[in-house]
Enzyme design. Structure first.
Site, PDB file in Angstrom:
ATOM      1  N   GLY B  18     -11.246  13.968   3.498  1.00  0.00           N
ATOM      2  CA  GLY B  18     -10.177  14.388   2.575  1.00  0.00           C
ATOM      3  C   GLY B  18     -10.595  14.168   1.122  1.00  0.00           C
ATOM      4  O   GLY B  18     -11.569  13.475   0.840  1.00  0.00           O
ATOM      5  N   TYR B 159      -3.838  -3.412 -11.877  1.00  0.00           N
ATOM      6  CA  TYR B 159      -5.000  -3.061 -12.704  1.00  0.00           C
ATOM      7  C   TYR B 159      -4.807  -3.602 -14.106  1.00  0.00           C
ATOM      8  O   TYR B 159      -5.725  -4.111 -14.739  1.00  0.00           O
ATOM      9  CB  TYR B 159      -5.189  -1.542 -12.793  1.00  0.00           C
ATOM     10  CG  TYR B 159      -5.132  -0.808 -11.474  1.00  0.00           C
ATOM     11  CD1 TYR B 159      -5.415  -1.461 -10.278  1.00  0.00           C
ATOM     12  CD2 TYR B 159      -4.809   0.539 -11.430  1.00  0.00           C
ATOM     13  CE1 TYR B 159      -5.356  -0.781  -9.075  1.00  0.00           C
ATOM     14  CE2 TYR B 159      -4.752   1.225 -10.238  1.00  0.00           C
ATOM     15  CZ  TYR B 159      -5.015   0.558  -9.056  1.00  0.00           C
ATOM     16  OH  TYR B 159      -4.945   1.239  -7.882  1.00  0.00           O
ATOM     17  N   GLU B 209       7.978  -7.506  -8.066  1.00  0.00           N
ATOM     18  CA  GLU B 209       8.907  -6.583  -8.695  1.00  0.00           C
ATOM     19  C   GLU B 209      10.258  -6.664  -7.992  1.00  0.00           C
ATOM     20  O   GLU B 209      10.381  -7.272  -6.932  1.00  0.00           O
ATOM     21  CB  GLU B 209       8.356  -5.152  -8.716  1.00  0.00           C
ATOM     22  CG  GLU B 209       8.021  -4.578  -7.352  1.00  0.00           C
ATOM     23  CD  GLU B 209       7.308  -3.222  -7.432  1.00  0.00           C
ATOM     24  OE1 GLU B 209       6.430  -3.043  -8.285  1.00  0.00           O
ATOM     25  OE2 GLU B 209       7.628  -2.366  -6.602  1.00  0.00           O
ATOM     26  N   HIS B 247      26.876  -2.141   2.371  1.00  0.00           N
ATOM     27  CA  HIS B 247      27.396  -3.498   2.409  1.00  0.00           C
ATOM     28  C   HIS B 247      26.484  -4.438   3.170  1.00  0.00           C
ATOM     29  O   HIS B 247      26.288  -5.584   2.777  1.00  0.00           O
ATOM     30  CB  HIS B 247      28.782  -3.502   3.025  1.00  0.00           C
ATOM     31  CG  HIS B 247      29.779  -2.769   2.205  1.00  0.00           C
ATOM     32  ND1 HIS B 247      30.038  -3.125   0.901  1.00  0.00           N
ATOM     33  CD2 HIS B 247      30.544  -1.685   2.465  1.00  0.00           C
ATOM     34  CE1 HIS B 247      30.939  -2.296   0.411  1.00  0.00           C
ATOM     35  NE2 HIS B 247      31.255  -1.411   1.334  1.00  0.00           N
TER      36      HIS B 247
END
Lengths: 385, 285
Positions: B18, B159, B209, B247
């Site tokens: 690919g 990075y 995060e 919920h």
């Protein structure tokens, strides 16, 4: 996230034999009246919108007469939700409610289980209930890959005092939802309320479902969902069609970044320097020239934009591809060519040299470090140089 | 000594024919990684850029002695590629592909847990042992050998941090991008354990995060098991509050998931949390 509408969730429920009450989807008051004649009065007139809390916001009303059906339909169709007009109503037979129950489930990613929350005190604000009386909520855990059967839940439901056919129906509904989570690639399946009627029928009166957008290719029918249209603004839709991710944030700086994490960090840093992003376009890993060009085109549609910050740290993305997209967009779009919207570029990573070289030949400069570029973008947005 | 990957680790690339697979197979080899071949069903026996291609992971492993595989196939083929690698007996599996359905990842993670395989990803940049080898897409130009280990949920942000450390003259012992999907292979805790036990690592940087509770769990783990200094950065402080997962999600997660909650949890166990990425090198001194 792939929140879908009540009637779409209910059509999924129907596939799994979860009992529903008769309902019809309509688009205007005339159709609503016809629907209520078919279903028989009274009916519930329910706005098909993505946000919850519809009852409190006047987006669900009970109509006892044809006149009320028309009036409620007109009222609700003139309202807005999630920043857009209400366009569709579900006309539903009114249920004869004895008790309201709450069922909700998500995947627990750390234990690889489906976590089911169940309470006999449905209808109310369940988050408040969880705080005030956590003992009123049962939690069932089902390991990933295990097929659920109704009888798995008999003991727990019996312990809550449920008996007879009601116990069995509810247990079967829980099992069906647990199995749907995997078969239908759901991230949330919630019924609040699931009702027990006075003649001891159990019916799902609402459906709150989040589907996994990454699995859409396995469920091609979801492309046709109305929620697909409602979920996105024009810019978001445009972005999606072009394989981009767009978020509207309301500040003044257009932020184009490669990867969501760097995008979030860029937004945080803009705030440190006194700026705020207008919008955020993530061109994603492996972005090519066309995606960058499209991203800038979509960004520029927003009139409130004051400057654009392109923050690209190339890993899988090749920065010469990014540079080609920037140059093509600059040459194509007036606001960029004339400098009306200043373009601040930061390139670092894979094929950086090639990218910077291309920009230089086209008369554009690129920052190598992130913070000076961000500071400059904030300054430019305020009209400084 | 290195974490998970060193210069002798033999690696195969699933999806080597690919666009991304071929490009990054070359970059990995250029950096010194022993990329011993690739897999592309139907093209076994051929070669691409000097890499032998095999029809299956099993054939590739038998012929080359590979112990690690990196997956670059499109999202809808990831499940099959991963199951194949796991059944063939791979030891380290790295899935770079993003957009893998959650149920597919859950199935993969369940299998690797049963077999004791290290899975990194999906939706991740992979890992690099500076000066030795890399698997995945972390740009080699920004790393420098040293004693700081990095673990991160975000690709591009990793990075950024590596780059700032290198500019500050602080080399890295290992950088692992664990990926940002809610369901994933190894998480902060497993990486922190590897770093704590790694003699080449003296300091640790953790980049989190918003969303989930992995940072909170990591904080708890640090307080009990990590004696090396840890500096953290949490992205998403200014992000709009996301729609909660209904919920059930809100009740299960409680206060976790927000940047504020994560920062508090980390600071409580004496982890310094940087506001700007540029502060990280300073905090490590």
């Amino acid at each position: 996230m792939g929140l879908i509408l009540e009637y779409e969730g209910k059509s999924l429920f129907g596939k799994y034999k979860i009992p529903l009450i008769n309902s019809l989807l309509v688009k205007n008051a005339e159709e609503a009246k016809e629907a209520s004649t078919k279903l028989g009065l009274p009916v519930a007139v329910k706005a098909q919108v993505l946000s919850g809390g519809r009852g409190k916001r006047g987006l669900i009303k009970i109509a006892k007469t044809p006149e009320e059906v028309i009036q409620h339909s007109i009222d609700i169709l003139s309202m807005e939700s999630d920043g857009r007009p209400v366009t569709h109503l579900l006309i539903e037979e009114a249920a004869d409610i004895k008790q309201e129950i709450f069922i909700s489930m998500v995947f627990d990613s750390s234990t690889l289980e489906t976590l089911v929350l169940f309470s006999l005190e449905g209808g109310v604000n369940i988050e408040d209930l969880a705080k005030e009386r956590p003992e009123a909520i049962d939690r069932f855990r089902v390991p990933f890959g295990k097929v659920s059967y109704g009888f798995d839940f008999f003991p727990a439901l019996a312990a809550r005092g449920l008996t007879g056919s009601v116990k069995i129906h509810i247990a079967n509904i829980i099992a069906a939802l647990v199995n749907m989570m995997i078969k239908e690639d759901l991230q949330l399946a919630e019924i609040n309320p699931l009702v027990i009627t006075n003649d001891d029928k159990v019916i799902a009166l609402d459906a709150r479902v989040i589907v996994d957008d990454n699995a859409k290719y396995r469920h091609p029918e979801r492309k046709e969902y109305l929620s697909e249209i409602l979920r996105y603004t024009a810019a978001e839709k445009d972005a999606k069609e072009n394989d981009l991710s767009y978020v509207d944030l309301g500040g003044e700086i257009g932020m184009l970044s490669v990867g969501a994490g760097l995008g979030m960090a860029t937004a945080d840093l803009l705030a440190v320097f006194g700026g705020y992003p207008r919008n955020f376009l993530d061109v994603g890993g492996g972005a090519d020239q066309v995606r960058v060009e499209n991203a800038l085109r979509i960004m520029l549609m927003d009139e409130g934009l004051k400057s654009i910050l392109i923050n690209a740290f190339g890993g899988i993305t090749r920065l010469d591809d990014i540079a080609k997209g920037i140059i093509a967009a600059r040459d194509k779009f007036d606001k960029l060519r004339t400098g009306e919207i200043p373009l601040i570029i930061r390139l670092m990573g894979t094929n950086q040299k090639e990218g910077v070289e291309l920009l230089k030949e086209a008369g554009l400069i690129a920052y190598e470090e992130m913070e000076p570029a961000i500071e400059k973008a904030v300054l430019a947005a305020k009209g400084g140089n | 000594m290195a974490v998970l990957l060193d210069k002798d680790t033999k690696v195969i690339v699933q999806g080597i024919t690919g666009y991304q697979g071929q490009f990054h197979a070359n970059l990995m080899r250029d950096y010194g990684t022993k990329v011993v071949g690739g897999v592309r069903p139907g093209k076994g026996g051929q070669e691409i850029d000097g890499f032998p291609i095999f029809d299956s992971v099993k054939e590739a492993m038998d012929a080359t002695g590979a112990t690690a595989s990196v997956v670059f196939v499109p999202a809808r083929f990831v499940r099959l590629a991963a199951i194949e690698a796991i059944s063939a007996g791979i030891k380290l599996l790295v899935i770079i592909t993003e957009g893998v359905p959650v149920t597919d990842t859950m199935e993969i993670v369940k299998l690797v847990n049963e077999k004791g395989i290290d899975l990194i990803g999906p939706n991740c940049p992979g890992l690099i042992t500076p000066g030795q080898a890399k698997i995945g897409i972390i740009p080699a130009s920004i790393v420098m050998p040293g004693n700081v280990a990095i673990v991160s949920k975000s690709g591009t942000l990793t990075y950024e941090v590596i780059d700032q450390l290198t500019r500050a003259g602080m080399g890295q012992s290992s950088c692992v991008g664990i990926g940002g999907d809610p369901v994933k292979g190894i998480n902060f805790i497993e990486c922190l354990r590897y770093f704590q036990d790694d003699p080449a690592t003296e300091k640790i940087v953790m980049i989190g995060e918003i969303g989930g509770d992995a940072e909170e769990k990591a904080a708890e783990f640090i307080s009990q098991h990590v004696t090396k200094p840890v500096v953290a950065f949490i992205a998403g402080k200014t992000a709009k509050e996301g729609k909660t997962m209904g919920h059930a999600g809100a009740i299960v997660m409680g206060n976790t998931g927000t940047a504020k909650g994560k920062i508090e949890a980390l600071e409580k166990v004496n982890v310094r949390v940087a506001e700007k990425i540029s502060e990280i090198p300073k905090f490590l001194k």
